[in-house]
Write a protein that holds these residues in place. Structure first.
Motif, PDB file in Angstrom:
ATOM      1  N   PHE A 144      -5.059  -0.848  -7.661  1.00  0.00           N
ATOM      2  CA  PHE A 144      -6.263  -0.016  -7.593  1.00  0.00           C
ATOM      3  C   PHE A 144      -5.911   1.287  -6.888  1.00  0.00           C
ATOM      4  CE2 PHE A 144      -6.227  -1.828  -3.408  1.00  0.00           C
ATOM      5  CZ  PHE A 144      -6.846  -0.899  -2.581  1.00  0.00           C
ATOM      6  N   GLY A 145      -6.728   2.298  -7.122  1.00  0.00           N
ATOM      7  CA  GLY A 145      -6.545   3.582  -6.463  1.00  0.00           C
ATOM      8  C   GLY A 145      -7.669   4.526  -6.839  1.00  0.00           C
ATOM      9  N   LEU A 163       0.844  -1.191   0.000  1.00  0.00           N
ATOM     10  CA  LEU A 163       0.000   0.000   0.000  1.00  0.00           C
ATOM     11  C   LEU A 163       0.882   1.245   0.000  1.00  0.00           C
ATOM     12  CD1 LEU A 163      -2.712  -0.869   2.685  1.00  0.00           C
ATOM     13  CD2 LEU A 163      -3.121  -0.599   0.235  1.00  0.00           C
ATOM     14  N   THR A 164       0.323   2.351  -0.466  1.00  0.00           N
ATOM     15  CA  THR A 164       1.003   3.639  -0.354  1.00  0.00           C
ATOM     16  C   THR A 164       0.007   4.712   0.036  1.00  0.00           C
ATOM     17  OG1 THR A 164       2.435   5.257  -1.457  1.00  0.00           O
ATOM     18  CG2 THR A 164       0.682   4.285  -2.790  1.00  0.00           C
ATOM     19  N   VAL A 194      -1.358  16.596  -0.431  1.00  0.00           N
ATOM     20  CA  VAL A 194      -2.346  15.580  -0.077  1.00  0.00           C
ATOM     21  C   VAL A 194      -1.652  14.224  -0.006  1.00  0.00           C
ATOM     22  CG1 VAL A 194      -4.216  16.820  -1.209  1.00  0.00           C
ATOM     23  CG2 VAL A 194      -2.960  15.070  -2.476  1.00  0.00           C
ATOM     24  N   ARG A 195      -2.335  13.279   0.587  1.00  0.00           N
ATOM     25  CA  ARG A 195      -1.879  11.892   0.551  1.00  0.00           C
ATOM     26  C   ARG A 195      -2.730  11.128  -0.448  1.00  0.00           C
ATOM     27  NH1 ARG A 195       2.008  10.494   3.903  1.00  0.00           N
ATOM     28  NH2 ARG A 195       2.397  11.736   5.777  1.00  0.00           N
ATOM     29  N   MET A 196      -2.071  10.392  -1.322  1.00  0.00           N
ATOM     30  CA  MET A 196      -2.807   9.571  -2.269  1.00  0.00           C
ATOM     31  C   MET A 196      -2.933   8.157  -1.680  1.00  0.00           C
ATOM     32  SD  MET A 196      -0.245   7.477  -3.616  1.00  0.00           S
ATOM     33  CE  MET A 196      -0.598   7.056  -5.294  1.00  0.00           C
ATOM     34  N   GLY A 197      -3.869   7.385  -2.193  1.00  0.00           N
ATOM     35  CA  GLY A 197      -4.080   6.030  -1.702  1.00  0.00           C
ATOM     36  C   GLY A 197      -4.144   5.046  -2.852  1.00  0.00           C
ATOM     37  N   ALA A 198      -3.330   4.004  -2.779  1.00  0.00           N
ATOM     38  CA  ALA A 198      -3.331   2.982  -3.823  1.00  0.00           C
ATOM     39  C   ALA A 198      -2.768   1.687  -3.254  1.00  0.00           C
ATOM     40  CB  ALA A 198      -2.498   3.428  -5.020  1.00  0.00           C
ATOM     41  N   GLY A 199      -3.182   0.575  -3.844  1.00  0.00           N
ATOM     42  CA  GLY A 199      -2.693  -0.736  -3.427  1.00  0.00           C
ATOM     43  C   GLY A 199      -2.309  -1.569  -4.631  1.00  0.00           C
TER      44      GLY A 199
END
Length: 390
Positions: free
Chosen positions: A305-306, A241-242, A264-269
């Motif tokens: 995904f993200g 994850l990130t 911002v913080r992004m979210g993806a796996g």
């Protein structure tokens, strides 16, 4: 239990994937292909572009869109486009498309491509053949080069395909992202690893080629962290994850109006399987060379995904999805959550290759412009120089 049902179970029960739980079928990508398409072109229009457009990216984009509409059921074949395609990268990606959307033709097409004029296409064909037949990959290459003292021990460009799910009015539409179009919109993606943290960390570099006003590149660095485990002697499973901190451009496009931005913080796996192999390498340092055997990632495959903000304004003004107009963000970021209007998912593949044409595999010849902790290193020399246009 009927005999027919018993025979069905006996045929499948030895497979480790066999089961009755439909929850196992729910993935990052499941059911997306059943959404209506964002692309309003007819089958005939797509076929015309696939055959005659001057841009390899546009030809590939049209072919992938066509086959996600089940083009094989109306008489179209991936082989037809493969044989007329001049660009080797498009041909290599058509092998992948056949496995996704035309599986009954995939084996014969892969066998055909093993004799392709391009060494890279032949290598991809041999990799696909090894997976289909469940046999070891016998690559076109057996030697490589490695540069000591760099930030990463391997830098591996990825081919990425998938979908963007976007609302238009009350309807969610799927955007088919073919590999070259994905790279055009989101940048070339490269996986970067260090030997000592291979089981826990991954750094992703995104490169927008020629994005700056002076023609130089724009880079973004995403550190991923997680857990890995060995599933065989040479295979490793990775789950990462990130939530990397990135600059978000409120105008809707990267580096457009840098005065109006926020962090911002992004979210993806991502879930991946890497396969290693031993190769003879020429280790290079200033003033000397050394020859040794090195374990490298031979190839990788997986899912991702993200979430993102896709700039509708830029799309309406240009009539297309422009590079840098889909910015990765995180729906848990309260201040920007209302701007999340795009879910991105799909699959990726990568393999070690000869990118500079010297006949040797490039282990870490391609320089990463960042460090493992996510800091940008624009010159790629560990000076931590900033992006001059950000």
């Amino acid at each position: 239990m009927t005999l027919r049902f018993k025979n069905w179970m006996d045929e499948r029960a030895e497979s480790p994937e066999f089961g009755f739980d439909h929850a196992d079928l729910v993935t990052f990508n499941s059911k997306v292909v059943e959404l209506p398409s964002f692309d309003r072109r007819s089958v005939g229009e797509l076929d015309h572009v696939a055959r005659l457009d001057a841009s390899p990216m546009q030809r590939e984009r049209a072919i992938w869109e066509l086959f996600y509409r089940d083009a094989s059921s109306i008489g179209y074949s991936v082989r037809k486009y493969f044989d007329m395609e001049q660009d080797s990268r498009v041909r290599a990606n058509l092998l992948w498309l056949a496995r996704k959307c035309a599986p009954f033709d995939a084996i014969s097409l892969v066998e055909h491509a093993i004799n392709d004029s391009s060494r890279e296409v032949r290598d991809w064909a041999k990799l696909h053949a090894s997976e289909i037949r469940d046999v070891p990959f016998q690559s076109e290459y057996d030697k490589g080069t490695y540069v000591r003292g760099r930030s990463f021990d391997q830098t591996l460009p990825l081919e990425i395909a998938g979908f963007a799910v976007m609302p238009f009015g009350d309807v969610d539409l799927r955007v088919v992202l073919s590999p070259l179009w994905f790279a055009h919109i989101q940048g070339r993606v490269m996986a970067c690893t260090r030997d000592e943290t291979f089981m826990t960390r991954l750094t992703i570099e995104k490169r927008y080629a020629g994005f700056h006003p002076d023609g130089s590149d724009h880079y973004e660095i995403y550190p991923f962290i997680g857990k890995s485990w060995r599933s065989s002697e040479f295979d490793t499973e990775h789950r990462y994850l990130t939530n990397a901190r990135q600059r978000f451009y409120l105008s809707g496009r990267v580096e457009e109006d840098p005065s109006e931005t926020c962090d911002v913080r992004m979210g993806a796996g991502r879930a991946a399987q890497t396969t290693g192999r031993l190769i003879d390498v020429e280790e290079r340092e200033i003033g000397r060379k050394n020859y040794t055997v090195r374990r490298v990632v031979s190839h990788v495959k997986g899912q991702y995904f993200g979430w993102a903000h896709a700039s509708v304004r830029h799309y309406l003004e240009s009539g297309d999805i422009l590079p840098g107009t889909i910015q990765l963000i995180n729906p848990t970021e309260t201040s920007l959550a209302p701007l999340v209007n795009c879910y991105i998912c799909g699959t990726f593949r990568g393999k070690i290759a000869d990118h500079n044409g010297d006949g040797l595999l490039d282990v870490n010849d391609i320089v990463c412009h960042g460090l493992e902790d996510g800091r940008l290193d624009y010159q790629g020399d560990m000076s931590l120089a900033p992006d001059p246009f950000a």
